[in-house]
Design a protein around this motif. Structure first.
Motif, short mmCIF file in Angstrom:
data_model
loop_
_atom_site.label_atom_id
_atom_site.label_comp_id
_atom_site.label_asym_id
_atom_site.label_seq_id
_atom_site.Cartn_x
_atom_site.Cartn_y
_atom_site.Cartn_z
N VAL A 197 1.11 4.98 -0.23
CA VAL A 197 1.63 3.53 -0.57
C VAL A 197 2.97 3.74 -1.48
O VAL A 197 3.04 4.47 -2.33
CB VAL A 197 0.46 3.00 -1.60
N ILE A 220 5.28 1.45 -3.96
CA ILE A 220 5.46 0.24 -4.79
C ILE A 220 6.83 0.41 -5.49
O ILE A 220 7.03 1.37 -6.30
CB ILE A 220 4.41 0.09 -5.68
N HIS A 264 3.10 -4.26 -1.65
CA HIS A 264 2.73 -2.76 -1.51
C HIS A 264 3.10 -2.67 -0.01
O HIS A 264 2.78 -3.55 0.88
CB HIS A 264 1.30 -2.64 -1.91
N SER A 315 2.24 0.31 2.86
CA SER A 315 1.45 1.40 2.91
C SER A 315 1.34 1.95 4.59
O SER A 315 1.39 1.00 5.43
CB SER A 315 0.22 1.16 2.65
#
Length: 45
Positions: free
Chosen positions: A6, A8, A37, A39
């Motif tokens: 992930v 961010i 986010h 991912s």
């Protein structure tokens, strides 16, 4: 085994059409944030 990554991050200012976040909206992950986010999940092995 499954691997999930992930990302961010901030730094969207360089994107076309970007507008600064409104007063009272934080960058931290919460109900009042504008964080996106990104991912990916992959199976290893």
């Amino acid at each position: 085994m499954t691997l999930r990554v992930v990302e961010i991050s901030d730094g969207l200012e360089g994107l076309p059409g970007h507008e600064p976040r409104p007063e009272g909206v934080a960058a931290a992950g919460s109900h009042s944030s504008d964080v996106v986010h990104v991912s990916a999940t992959t199976r290893l092995g």
